[in-house]
Structure formats: structure tokens, C-alpha cells
Design a protein around this motif. Structure first.
Motif, PDB file in Angstrom:
ATOM      1  N   ALA B 103       0.832  -1.210   0.000  1.00  0.00           N
ATOM      2  CA  ALA B 103       0.000   0.000   0.000  1.00  0.00           C
ATOM      3  C   ALA B 103       0.867   1.260   0.000  1.00  0.00           C
ATOM      4  O   ALA B 103       0.518   2.262  -0.643  1.00  0.00           O
ATOM      5  CB  ALA B 103      -0.936  -0.010   1.211  1.00  0.00           C
ATOM      6  N   ALA B 104       2.001   1.200   0.682  1.00  0.00           N
ATOM      7  CA  ALA B 104       2.895   2.369   0.711  1.00  0.00           C
ATOM      8  C   ALA B 104       3.447   2.663  -0.684  1.00  0.00           C
ATOM      9  O   ALA B 104       3.589   3.831  -1.082  1.00  0.00           O
ATOM     10  CB  ALA B 104       4.038   2.129   1.705  1.00  0.00           C
ATOM     11  N   GLY B 105       3.766   1.606  -1.441  1.00  0.00           N
ATOM     12  CA  GLY B 105       4.223   1.802  -2.811  1.00  0.00           C
ATOM     13  C   GLY B 105       3.169   2.470  -3.671  1.00  0.00           C
ATOM     14  O   GLY B 105       3.456   3.374  -4.461  1.00  0.00           O
ATOM     15  N   LEU B 106       1.924   2.045  -3.504  1.00  0.00           N
ATOM     16  CA  LEU B 106       0.829   2.681  -4.251  1.00  0.00           C
ATOM     17  C   LEU B 106       0.674   4.141  -3.859  1.00  0.00           C
ATOM     18  O   LEU B 106       0.475   5.008  -4.713  1.00  0.00           O
ATOM     19  CB  LEU B 106      -0.485   1.928  -4.002  1.00  0.00           C
ATOM     20  CG  LEU B 106      -0.580   0.525  -4.595  1.00  0.00           C
ATOM     21  CD1 LEU B 106      -1.883  -0.141  -4.154  1.00  0.00           C
ATOM     22  CD2 LEU B 106      -0.504   0.566  -6.127  1.00  0.00           C
ATOM     23  N   ALA B 107       0.756   4.400  -2.557  1.00  0.00           N
ATOM     24  CA  ALA B 107       0.584   5.781  -2.076  1.00  0.00           C
ATOM     25  C   ALA B 107       1.625   6.701  -2.705  1.00  0.00           C
ATOM     26  O   ALA B 107       1.309   7.808  -3.155  1.00  0.00           O
ATOM     27  CB  ALA B 107       0.674   5.814  -0.551  1.00  0.00           C
ATOM     28  N   GLY B 108       2.871   6.232  -2.744  1.00  0.00           N
ATOM     29  CA  GLY B 108       3.926   7.053  -3.342  1.00  0.00           C
ATOM     30  C   GLY B 108       3.657   7.328  -4.807  1.00  0.00           C
ATOM     31  O   GLY B 108       3.792   8.467  -5.279  1.00  0.00           O
ATOM     32  N   ASP B 109       3.257   6.293  -5.527  1.00  0.00           N
ATOM     33  CA  ASP B 109       3.024   6.453  -6.958  1.00  0.00           C
ATOM     34  C   ASP B 109       1.765   7.261  -7.258  1.00  0.00           C
ATOM     35  O   ASP B 109       1.679   7.912  -8.303  1.00  0.00           O
ATOM     36  CB  ASP B 109       2.950   5.092  -7.641  1.00  0.00           C
ATOM     37  CG  ASP B 109       4.323   4.664  -8.159  1.00  0.00           C
ATOM     38  OD1 ASP B 109       5.318   5.297  -7.757  1.00  0.00           O
ATOM     39  OD2 ASP B 109       4.383   3.728  -8.965  1.00  0.00           O
ATOM     40  N   GLN B 110       0.778   7.190  -6.370  1.00  0.00           N
ATOM     41  CA  GLN B 110      -0.425   7.994  -6.605  1.00  0.00           C
ATOM     42  C   GLN B 110      -0.070   9.470  -6.691  1.00  0.00           C
ATOM     43  O   GLN B 110      -0.620  10.202  -7.515  1.00  0.00           O
ATOM     44  CB  GLN B 110      -1.452   7.764  -5.489  1.00  0.00           C
ATOM     45  CG  GLN B 110      -2.109   6.407  -5.573  1.00  0.00           C
ATOM     46  CD  GLN B 110      -3.413   6.317  -4.773  1.00  0.00           C
ATOM     47  OE1 GLN B 110      -4.115   5.334  -4.879  1.00  0.00           O
ATOM     48  NE2 GLN B 110      -3.719   7.333  -3.976  1.00  0.00           N
ATOM     49  N   ASP B 111       0.860   9.880  -5.836  1.00  0.00           N
ATOM     50  CA  ASP B 111       1.281  11.280  -5.886  1.00  0.00           C
ATOM     51  C   ASP B 111       2.092  11.558  -7.146  1.00  0.00           C
ATOM     52  O   ASP B 111       1.903  12.579  -7.810  1.00  0.00           O
ATOM     53  CB  ASP B 111       2.096  11.624  -4.634  1.00  0.00           C
ATOM     54  CG  ASP B 111       1.222  11.631  -3.388  1.00  0.00           C
ATOM     55  OD1 ASP B 111      -0.007  11.830  -3.536  1.00  0.00           O
ATOM     56  OD2 ASP B 111       1.747  11.432  -2.286  1.00  0.00           O
ATOM     57  N   SER B 112       2.983  10.635  -7.493  1.00  0.00           N
ATOM     58  CA  SER B 112       3.841  10.859  -8.664  1.00  0.00           C
ATOM     59  C   SER B 112       3.025  10.969  -9.952  1.00  0.00           C
ATOM     60  O   SER B 112       3.383  11.717 -10.858  1.00  0.00           O
ATOM     61  CB  SER B 112       4.839   9.710  -8.824  1.00  0.00           C
ATOM     62  OG  SER B 112       5.599   9.543  -7.654  1.00  0.00           O
ATOM     63  N   TYR B 113       1.964  10.188 -10.030  1.00  0.00           N
ATOM     64  CA  TYR B 113       1.242  10.094 -11.302  1.00  0.00           C
ATOM     65  C   TYR B 113      -0.166  10.686 -11.249  1.00  0.00           C
ATOM     66  O   TYR B 113      -0.945  10.504 -12.197  1.00  0.00           O
ATOM     67  CB  TYR B 113       1.196   8.633 -11.763  1.00  0.00           C
ATOM     68  CG  TYR B 113       2.578   8.085 -12.072  1.00  0.00           C
ATOM     69  CD1 TYR B 113       3.213   8.410 -13.260  1.00  0.00           C
ATOM     70  CD2 TYR B 113       3.246   7.279 -11.163  1.00  0.00           C
ATOM     71  CE1 TYR B 113       4.479   7.943 -13.548  1.00  0.00           C
ATOM     72  CE2 TYR B 113       4.521   6.798 -11.442  1.00  0.00           C
ATOM     73  CZ  TYR B 113       5.127   7.132 -12.626  1.00  0.00           C
ATOM     74  OH  TYR B 113       6.383   6.664 -12.911  1.00  0.00           O
ATOM     75  N   ALA B 114      -0.490  11.374 -10.142  1.00  0.00           N
ATOM     76  CA  ALA B 114      -1.774  12.074 -10.032  1.00  0.00           C
ATOM     77  C   ALA B 114      -2.944  11.147 -10.341  1.00  0.00           C
ATOM     78  O   ALA B 114      -3.803  11.432 -11.175  1.00  0.00           O
ATOM     79  CB  ALA B 114      -1.805  13.294 -10.956  1.00  0.00           C
ATOM     80  N   VAL B 115      -2.980  10.020  -9.654  1.00  0.00           N
ATOM     81  CA  VAL B 115      -4.041   9.035  -9.886  1.00  0.00           C
ATOM     82  C   VAL B 115      -4.516   8.542  -8.521  1.00  0.00           C
ATOM     83  O   VAL B 115      -3.769   8.581  -7.545  1.00  0.00           O
ATOM     84  CB  VAL B 115      -3.493   7.885 -10.778  1.00  0.00           C
ATOM     85  CG1 VAL B 115      -2.458   7.059 -10.044  1.00  0.00           C
ATOM     86  CG2 VAL B 115      -4.599   7.013 -11.331  1.00  0.00           C
ATOM     87  N   ARG B 116      -5.798   8.144  -8.422  1.00  0.00           N
ATOM     88  CA  ARG B 116      -6.361   7.748  -7.134  1.00  0.00           C
ATOM     89  C   ARG B 116      -7.077   6.413  -7.246  1.00  0.00           C
ATOM     90  O   ARG B 116      -7.588   6.065  -8.305  1.00  0.00           O
ATOM     91  CB  ARG B 116      -7.379   8.809  -6.643  1.00  0.00           C
ATOM     92  CG  ARG B 116      -6.757  10.132  -6.230  1.00  0.00           C
ATOM     93  CD  ARG B 116      -6.035  10.041  -4.896  1.00  0.00           C
ATOM     94  NE  ARG B 116      -5.305  11.257  -4.543  1.00  0.00           N
ATOM     95  CZ  ARG B 116      -4.046  11.519  -4.912  1.00  0.00           C
ATOM     96  NH1 ARG B 116      -3.380  10.656  -5.656  1.00  0.00           N
ATOM     97  NH2 ARG B 116      -3.456  12.627  -4.542  1.00  0.00           N
ATOM     98  N   LEU B 117      -7.129   5.698  -6.125  1.00  0.00           N
ATOM     99  CA  LEU B 117      -7.845   4.420  -6.053  1.00  0.00           C
ATOM    100  C   LEU B 117      -9.357   4.668  -6.020  1.00  0.00           C
ATOM    101  O   LEU B 117      -9.837   5.482  -5.245  1.00  0.00           O
ATOM    102  CB  LEU B 117      -7.409   3.665  -4.789  1.00  0.00           C
ATOM    103  CG  LEU B 117      -8.051   2.299  -4.551  1.00  0.00           C
ATOM    104  CD1 LEU B 117      -7.684   1.314  -5.646  1.00  0.00           C
ATOM    105  CD2 LEU B 117      -7.647   1.751  -3.183  1.00  0.00           C
ATOM    106  N   TRP B 118     -10.079   3.946  -6.861  1.00  0.00           N
ATOM    107  CA  TRP B 118     -11.549   4.073  -6.898  1.00  0.00           C
ATOM    108  C   TRP B 118     -12.267   2.877  -6.278  1.00  0.00           C
ATOM    109  O   TRP B 118     -13.438   2.985  -5.910  1.00  0.00           O
ATOM    110  CB  TRP B 118     -12.025   4.229  -8.347  1.00  0.00           C
ATOM    111  CG  TRP B 118     -11.714   5.557  -8.966  1.00  0.00           C
ATOM    112  CD1 TRP B 118     -11.188   6.659  -8.347  1.00  0.00           C
ATOM    113  CD2 TRP B 118     -11.919   5.934 -10.334  1.00  0.00           C
ATOM    114  NE1 TRP B 118     -11.050   7.692  -9.244  1.00  0.00           N
ATOM    115  CE2 TRP B 118     -11.490   7.278 -10.472  1.00  0.00           C
ATOM    116  CE3 TRP B 118     -12.412   5.268 -11.463  1.00  0.00           C
ATOM    117  CZ2 TRP B 118     -11.552   7.963 -11.688  1.00  0.00           C
ATOM    118  CZ3 TRP B 118     -12.469   5.955 -12.677  1.00  0.00           C
ATOM    119  CH2 TRP B 118     -12.050   7.286 -12.776  1.00  0.00           C
ATOM    120  N   GLY B 119     -11.589   1.725  -6.213  1.00  0.00           N
ATOM    121  CA  GLY B 119     -12.269   0.553  -5.668  1.00  0.00           C
ATOM    122  C   GLY B 119     -11.446  -0.689  -5.901  1.00  0.00           C
ATOM    123  O   GLY B 119     -10.299  -0.613  -6.337  1.00  0.00           O
ATOM    124  N   GLY B 120     -12.020  -1.846  -5.582  1.00  0.00           N
ATOM    125  CA  GLY B 120     -11.311  -3.096  -5.805  1.00  0.00           C
ATOM    126  C   GLY B 120     -11.798  -4.194  -4.903  1.00  0.00           C
ATOM    127  O   GLY B 120     -12.918  -4.149  -4.395  1.00  0.00           O
TER     128      GLY B 120
END
Lengths: 327, 327
Positions: B103-120
């Protein structure tokens, strides 16, 4: 076994036919025009062999289950299905026959539910098969059904019958052969393998403004109703005798009182549970008639929190654990 | 280990913060408003432990790889990332630490690529971990980069350097320790574990109308360029000496001529290969300067079909198999 690209071309590309922007699954992504006046609804579910389905379940039923559990989430929001993306990680010993059957199941359901494949990924895993699907639906702008929104005094309804899938799993595992005859066993197994997502019901509830809150039953009636109560800030009182049971499940409950608890708490029904303001009973019955689908009042929302289930003498029934969790 | 709902609340719900329609991952689906004047772009990829990543790769890098291979597909269409859905089927011995790192890896990349989790969906499998992600992007209405559209005479470009990931995999498996020093090995391993999706480049090529066709290199330069040629109905002639190689890969190629073939045919680069009409070289160079990203002309499209790679004396090089397939 064909190569990856040949498998895609033979079994999956035909499922994308009719959607120009899917490019025959030959490009890096699909491009889909917006739907005027509608918002998009996204959901995603995974099923794993040996966890969410039995390794010897027919491949076409596994495909239907994968698609339908996602369509059930769309139904819970009142959404109309539009398209889906498919991710397959097949186990090492997968046979091409299995993939062919899997694709045939999707093809049949695409027609039933007016939905098309937009893209995905076909891969292998060293472990057991894992299948994921992301479904995209749509709702009229600014409107959807949610878990939150139900109010004290609202009546609680469920669609269809409750508990069939739980006993269908037992039947598929050979556990109920002494208690039920072959046709009854087959009915339950079918309910386990082929859930019926209530997409027309969800859209009907939304269009007519009938439901203040809704969700689909995947963790068990009591657990999912508890989710609705928690999101809405209310309590639920359910009358056990009012919960609609199929004939085979009625027979099981007559023979073993613990079976009622199983029906109320086991998952995989994929019926909708929803709250309706008092005074709208006639409108619910009219919708039930139109859809040829039983919609049954099972209780009422109260102030407070949690779900209470009352037995025939008004006593509180013990319903055990709060539903299925993976961890 | 926490329960399923607690894991979602602790590690995944924070990734959905800021998107109202994701409802904190507490509802059945996400509801997302349309983007005026834009079409939506959908792609989905799966990575499996032991197939697409090494079981002992750091969890945060696995997460980044999962997100980035999907963003790379969006980049290949010229799309801007918007949101994503995540499907996790964790193996039985997964530890909460691993999920936290993921989850920490996703959090870092969400900021880098301006993208957010919508569901799953968060589940378990009896086998090896399988991770799927569906990314949603957008393009200006009626426009996107595709594999089809390139014309005879167009120049062929690639971004970045080619072959690093293939040797990064070997380095991670301890194969190159005699040939390269520690910093060079670390560079290559980083390129294998953390691909750089060229999302700004894809959008730049689309906005400026520079590329007639594009795709991202996931199966290997030769195989993916062959896809572009097949979709566009043209042939490609590539000059091997022009293909941009990083310093570590240059060193490997000097020591072993077969290493060049590996660089040209192995997958996982996630650079873009694209076709540009003659006469637009200056505009490509300007874009390269703006993005601070090498964009290198490696050859030209001709009439015919297939990909020919010419060596230093003009001879045709044998590039072997047509890229990675799962079956």
C-alpha cells in the motif's frame, strides 16, 4: 495449447465485437465515449479457485459467477451494466477446453445482461487460477443507490430467496444427499454456481425512487444488513419467519433448526436487501410483479445500531458470526 | 493479521481519499462524474508472483510495478491517468507487513502520477499471489494514439534506453555479478523493478499530433514494433547501432555480442516506441528537451511487413523469438 495471442484472438476478441473502441483487443487500451447525462459506476471482484469456487465447477459457470458477482455490485448501486475488463491468471495445468468453456459462459451472459468485453489481460500463475473482473456501469447523473440513506421506520425488503447458495455449496460438496432429492439438490447447486444479479431490480428501485438504501448480499443477509445499518446510522429488526426461503431450504430448516441460522448468515446469495419508506408498499409490489421477482418485507429499521433477528415467539435469535471475511 | 475490512480500512481506504465517489471504499461500487470533452481509456494488467515479479521483490516495488505497467498502457494511448481499481489475491503466508509495504508503494506512486484508487477487492488464494489492476484514463474526445496509423517513410523513435529491465531481471537473480559493479547492477535492478511509464510523453505526442502510431514496449522492442507494423500495414527497418542503451547495457554488449539481441527482444522496458512523419524531427527534439527524456530515432518504416534489424555492416541481425508470451 495455443499461444497467448491466439487464445485472445480465438476466445476473447469475439466477446469485444460490437464495441469499436475495444479495437478487437489488439491495442493497448480501450477508448469509450462518455454517456450524456450519466455518471459511471465502477466495481471489481476477484474469484480464486478453491476459495470462491470449487476447482471442478464447470468453466462456463465459473465465468458466469465472475461476471455476475460484479453485475450484482452494479445492481446494488442501481446501475446499468455497460462493459467490463477481464483479468485471468490461469493455473499451470489449465486446458484449452477449460478456457473455451470459460469464454462460452461469458458469451452467454453478455447477451443476457447486455454487456460487452472492453479489454483485459490473459496470463499464467504458478499457483491456483485467479480471475478478476472490473465492471463498468452507469447511473443517471447525480443519482445512485447507496448503503447510507436508510431511515428509522423504513421497511426492509429482500429479493428472491435467501440461503440457497450456502446450501448449494454444501450440496456441491455432497453433504446434503441424505436430506434432499436430486431435483432439490440440483436447484441449490445451480443457485450457488449461477447467482442472479438483480440488475433490473436495482435500476427499477433507483428510477422510481423507492429505496433509501440498498446493497447486495455477498457476505450473508445479517452481515450485509448490518453494513446498511452502520452506513445509515440505524438498527434493523428482522422477523425470521418472514425471510423468504426456497422449498428445498424450507425442508432443510424443518429438519434442523440450525439451518435457519446458516440461511440468514451465509454469503453468496447475491440478492438485494433494501430499505423502503413506509407507505410505498404498493409500489414495491407493483415492481415485483413487473419483474416477476419476489420482493419480501422481512422487517423494519429502528433507532439504534445492529441487526436483531426475532424468532416465532419474539425471542432474539443467535445468528453467530458477522459474515464471511477473507482474513 | 487484521480482518479483511480492517485491512481495507487501514491500508487501502486512505488511497481513495479525495475521490468523493469512491465512498471511502465502503460501498458496493464507485460513482464517477464524466469528464467534459473527454473520452475514457481503459486498460487492465495482471502480475503474478514468480511470473511477473520475483517472490522476494520488495512489496512496495511490486505495487509500483503493478500500477506502472497499467499507466504505461495509458501512456501508449496518449491518455491522462484518472483512477484505478485494484484486485489482490494474496497467498496464504502473506504477512501484514507485506500488505503495508504494498500500500505504501501505491501511495507514493499515486502522488507521482496524479491518480487515485476508486475501488477493488481484497481476497486470498490457496496459490501464489496474483495482483490485477484496471486503470482508467482520458483523452480529448475523438483522439488517441494507436498501434495502427503509421505510414511508410515515418521515422521510428523510442524513449529512454532499451534492454535495462531484461538485464535487471538477470541482475536480481545474481547472474551478472561478474560482469558489472554494484552501482551498475543496482541501476539495472531498479529499472526492472520500477518501470517508468511515459505518461507525459504519450500526452505530449498526442497533444502535438506528432505520432502516427505508438505502443509501449512490454514484450520486447522487436516484438512490439512488429505489432505496430502489423496494425499499420508497414515494415520497419531498425539500425541496431542507433538503439539507445544505458551505460551498463553498453558494457554488457561489448563483452558479449548476444547481449544486444537480448536488449532488442526482451520485454519489460515500458518505454514507448512511436512513428513520426518525416520533417517533424525538430518537434520531437523539442519535446525531448521539455520532458528531459531521450527520444531517439532508431529506424524508418518501409512498405512491406515485419521488422528487420541491421548490424554495423548493414547485415540483417537474427533477433530470435518474437517476444514474450504466457502460453
Amino acid at each position: 495449447m495455443r499461444g497467448e495471442f491466439e487464445l485472445i484472438a480465438r476466445y476473447f476478441a469475439p466477446l469485444a465485437a460490437g464495441t469499436d473502441g475495444a479495437f478487437g483487443l489488439l491495442d493497448d487500451a480501450a477508448v469509450i465515449p462518455p454517456l450524456p447525462g450519466r455518471h459511471l459506476v465502477y466495481t471489481s471482484d476477484t474469484i480464486a479457485s478453491g476459495v470462491h469456487y470449487l476447482p471442478d465447477d464447470p468453466a462456463d459457470d465459473v465465468a458466469r459467477k465472475l461476471l455476475r458477482v460484479n453485475l450484482s455490485d452494479l445492481a446494488a448501486m442501481g446501475a446499468r451494466p455497460e462493459g467490463y475488463l477481464l483479468n485471468t491468471a490461469f493455473q499451470p495445468d489449465v486446458q484449452e477446453d477449460w478456457i473455451a468453456g470459460f469464454a462460452a459462459g461469458l458469451a452467454g451472459d453478455q447477451d443476457s445482461y447486455a454487456v460487452r468485453l472492453w479489454g483485459g489481460d490473459t496470463t499464467r500463475t504458478h499457483g491456483a487460477t485467479v480471475l478478476s473482473l472490473t465492471a463498468v456501469g452507469s447511473v443517471p447523473q447525480g443519482r445512485c443507490l447507496r448503503r447510507a440513506g436508510a431511515r428509522t421506520g423504513d421497511n426492509i425488503y429482500v429479493s428472491g430467496t435467501i440461503g440457497d447458495a450456502a446450501f448449494g455449496l454444501k450440496a456441491a460438496q455432497g453433504e446434503l444427499s441424505d436430506a434432499l432429492d436430486e431435483p432439490a439438490l440440483a436447484t441449490l447447486i445451480d443457485r450457488y454456481r449461477r447467482p442472479r444479479p438483480r440488475v433490473a431490480l436495482g435500476q427499477g428501485l433507483l428510477e422510481r425512487g423507492l429505496a433509501t438504501a440498498a446493497l447486495d448480499i455477498s457476505d450473508g443477509l445479517v452481515a450485509d444488513l448490518a453494513h446498511l445499518c452502520a452506513a445509515s446510522g440505524v438498527a434493523a429488526e428482522v422477523t425470521a419467519a418472514a425471510v423468504p426461503l426456497s422449498t428445498p431450504v424450507q425442508r432443510l430448516v424443518e429438519g434442523d433448526s440450525r439451518a435457519l441460522s446458516t440461511a440468514l448468515t451465509a454469503g453468496d446469495d447475491y440478492e438485494l436487501v433494501f430499505a423502503v419508506p413506509p407507505g410505498r408498499q404498493d409500489a414495491v409490489l407493483a415492481l415485483a410483479r413487473e419483474l416477476d421477482l419476489p420482493l419480501t418485507r422481512i422487517g423494519q429499521l429502528r433507532a439504534g445500531s445492529g441487526v436483531a433477528v426475532r424468532g416465532p415467539d419474539g425471542e432474539l435469535l443467535e445468528t453467530g458470526a458477522a459474515g464471511w471475511q477473507h482474513f
